[in-house]
Design an enzyme around this catalytic site. Structure first.
Site, PDB file in Angstrom:
ATOM      1  NE  ARG A 149      -2.376  -1.100   3.479  1.00 48.24           N
ATOM      2  CZ  ARG A 149      -2.745  -2.173   4.179  1.00 48.24           C
ATOM      3  NH1 ARG A 149      -3.778  -2.880   3.792  1.00 48.24           N
ATOM      4  NH2 ARG A 149      -2.110  -2.535   5.263  1.00 48.24           N
ATOM      5  CG  ASP A 169       6.654  -6.973  -2.534  1.00 50.95           C
ATOM      6  OD1 ASP A 169       6.506  -8.183  -2.286  1.00 50.95           O
ATOM      7  OD2 ASP A 169       5.910  -6.085  -2.077  1.00 50.95           O
ATOM      8  CG  ASP A 254       8.464   8.099  11.500  1.00 51.63           C
ATOM      9  OD1 ASP A 254       8.551   9.083  12.269  1.00 51.63           O
ATOM     10  OD2 ASP A 254       7.410   7.464  11.325  1.00 51.63           O
ATOM     11  CD  GLU A 259       9.150   3.476  17.502  1.00 48.87           C
ATOM     12  OE1 GLU A 259       7.979   3.693  17.839  1.00 48.87           O
ATOM     13  OE2 GLU A 259       9.511   3.387  16.323  1.00 48.87           O
ATOM     14  CG  HIS A 279       6.275   5.484  15.200  1.00 53.45           C
ATOM     15  ND1 HIS A 279       6.467   4.205  15.597  1.00 53.45           N
ATOM     16  CD2 HIS A 279       5.410   5.397  14.149  1.00 53.45           C
ATOM     17  CE1 HIS A 279       5.756   3.371  14.843  1.00 53.45           C
ATOM     18  NE2 HIS A 279       5.109   4.089  13.951  1.00 53.45           N
ATOM     19  CB  ALA A 282       0.009   7.033  11.768  1.00 56.99           C
TER      20      ALA A 282
END
Ligand code: NAD
Length: 533
Positions: A149, A169, A254, A259, A279, A282
């Site tokens: 995606r 891929d 990122d 984390e 991060h 999103a």
């Protein structure tokens, strides 16, 4: 119908529910007892990660038909209990695709034109233009690892910058890559020819640590590396060394193996050729709205009894069918896992053939279990009984179900045949004692093993001391063998060995095993079922 929203979500989703005639209550900060006290009156529940939908909550939820998770991870929901009670759980896995794509673009631009470094310099009172000379993207090669995606959208955007886009891929077809304008190459070619390398795979056994010291050494001098996927895909310490030596000219990261990235574990401190963000992939207003709207749509579809593409557990099956097929679920999923590991190249077709009693009943959900097994090891999204067929379709994998009266070889058996662009393999499975999954044939080899845990499969030349050599290498590496089975030869001179081992086998040991004279192939398969679904 009544829906409870128990965590802070964007009001857009709540408004959508109300506009569609649902009665919605927003009650945040409820503890478990608070939720138990009120859940009985609701048909739907929408949460984020704060609300824990435990077994006790589900017990008290007499009317509940659907739980919606505004986000991706569903570990705050007791999926097993929800599934047992026929409660559909839906999430919003794609709402942050654009946000992560655009953040990747921002990171690429930042390291290309030194935006954060130039900003810091100017804010520190300097006016230094030479230090921040960048390069242009036009004409450069962008190597994309994982063309799903996000990776496919990166390709589209970088093509707009007039870059050449190449991709690695192993699970997408040439046809799909062609549609995307991405030239598919092997990993080594991508590493050696890309000016920029960006990672967009899920975190799987295969991708964990996929880019480390050796892979970085294969990259072009002056390469730029970007990771907005999952922290553990890339060895940031090896990357920091390569940034220091100048082999890698710039990096934008990122996501981190651990984390939050605290100063004591941050290898980039003091380096000026790297851009790091906490991060933020999103983190956009739209993505937050997106999860809320997407989850509201999923909840509404579930309440209307429509198929829900974002459901993460399985829909209920009629009891009479369930009774016949339920002992086979594990076997089918494990056959899917074995199938995907046995074959190389993008899958084109999965066919499932049923004989005996199974040929006389509705087996669609068993075929779905095979898809679930075959797709979960390679995809980021959780592939489950509800969305597996759709995921296969979106990846152009044809699914065939064959009912055969011919059970001359095995009674009540299932044959799973996987065709990729490179090869075809099949395996036959059945239940021993009507309960225990067994694999009884792989291609032309008759075998008899239980598909669970870590399994080594090794076709080999039928000659003395093959078992001895393998046992010695495993023994020296302190890897315990749980069971070993040598197949019955049906092709002259060749045989297959199935070895169940206690733990994962490190790559260097796999290399040693593969180099034994007479070993034709050696695959390590992790045959366990996808967590909880
Ligand atoms: P996706 O499942 O749509 O695509 C993943 C692609 O990787 C698939 O095409 C798959 O075939 C491919 N792949 C699997 N194993 C591979 C391997 N060994 N080598 C090469 N390719 C392989 O996933 P997506 O939605 O595009 O997400 C990609 C990544 O981005 C995920 O890791 C996801 O967690 C991450 N993500 C990060 C953020 C963030 O905040 N930084 C936000 C969203 C998503």
């Amino acid at each position: 119908m009544k829906i409870l929203v128990s965590d802070d979500v964007s009001m857009k989703g709540v408004e959508l529910l109300k506009d569609n005639g649902y009665e919605v209550d927003v009650k945040t900060n409820l503890d478990e007892q608070g939720l138990i006290d009120c859940i009985g009156e609701y048909d739907g529940l929408i949460t984020r990660s704060m609300t824990h939908v435990t077994e006790k909550v589900i017990d008290a939820a007499k009317n509940l038909k659907v739980v919606g998770r505004a986000g991706v991870g569903v570990d705050s929901i007791d999926l097993k209990t929800a599934t047992q009670r026929g409660i559909i759980v839906v999430n919003a896995p794609t709402s942050n695709t654009i946000a992560a794509t655009e953040h990747t673009c921002a990171m690429i631009m930042a390291i290309t034109r030194h935006v954060p470094q130039a900003y810091n310099s100017l804010m520190a009172g300097e006016w230094d233009r030479e230090k921040f000379t960048g390069i242009q993207l036009k004409g450069k090669t962008m190597g994309i690892i994982g063309v799903g995606r996000i990776g496919s959208r990166i390709a589209k955007r970088m093509q707009a910058m007039e870059m050449r886009t190449i991709g690695y891929d192993p699970y997408i077809s040439e046809e799909r890559a062609k549609q995307l304008g991405v030239e598919l190459v092997d990993l080594d070619t991508l590493l050696a020819t890309s000016d920029y390398i960006t990672m967009h795979t899920p975190l799987t056994k295969e991708t964990k640590g996929m880019i480390g010291t050796d892979e970085i050494a294969k990259m072009k001098d002056g390469v730029r590396v970007i990771n907005v996927s999952r922290g553990a895909v890339l060895d940031i310490y090896a990357l920091a060394d390569a940034l220091k030596s100048g082999h890698v000219a710039g990096a934008a990261i990122d996501v981190f193996p651990q984390e939050p990235l605290t100063p004591d574990i941050n290898p980039f401190i003091g380096m000026d050729n790297v851009v790091i963000t906490p991060h933020l992939g999103a983190s956009t207003v739209e993505a937050q709205i997106g999860v809320s709207v997407d989850v509201a749509e999923g909840v509404m579809a579930a309440l209307k009894g429509e198929p829900v593409p974002t459901a993460v557990n399985m829909a209920p099956i009629p009891k009479n069918i369930y009774n016949v097929i339920h002992p086979y679920f594990d076997l089918m999923e494990r056959m899917g896992i074995l199938g995907v590991y046995l074959t190389e190249g993008p899958m084109k077709e999965i066919s499932v053939e049923y004989t005996g009693d199974l040929a006389k009943t509705e087996t669609g959900i068993l075929t779905t279990a095979v898809l679930k097994g075959a797709l979960n090891p390679i995809l980021q999204e959780s592939v489950n009984f509800v969305n597996a067929a759709q995921v296969a379709k979106s990846r152009h994998i044809a699914v065939k179900e064959i009912k055969s009266a011919d059970s001359s070889n095995f009674l009540d058996a299932v044959t799973v045949r996987i065709t990729t662009s490179k090869e075809v393999h099949f395996l036959v499975g059945m239940l021993f004692n009507k309960t225990e999954p067994k694999i009884v044939q792989i291609d032309e080899y008759r075998v008899d093993f239980t598909p669970e845990g870590y399994l080594l499969l090794a076709p080999h030349v039928d000659q003395p001391n093959m078992i001895g050599q393998i046992s010695t290498i495993l023994g020296q590496a302190h890897i315990n063998i749980r069971g070993m089975q040598v197949g019955r030869m049906t092709r002259q001179g060749h045989n297959i060995m199935a070895i169940a081992v206690e733990n994962d086998i490190p790559n260097d040991i796999m290399l040693k095993l593969r180099s034994i004279d007479g070993i034709l192939d050696m695959k390590l398969i992790h045959c366990d079922l996808h967590a909880g679904l």
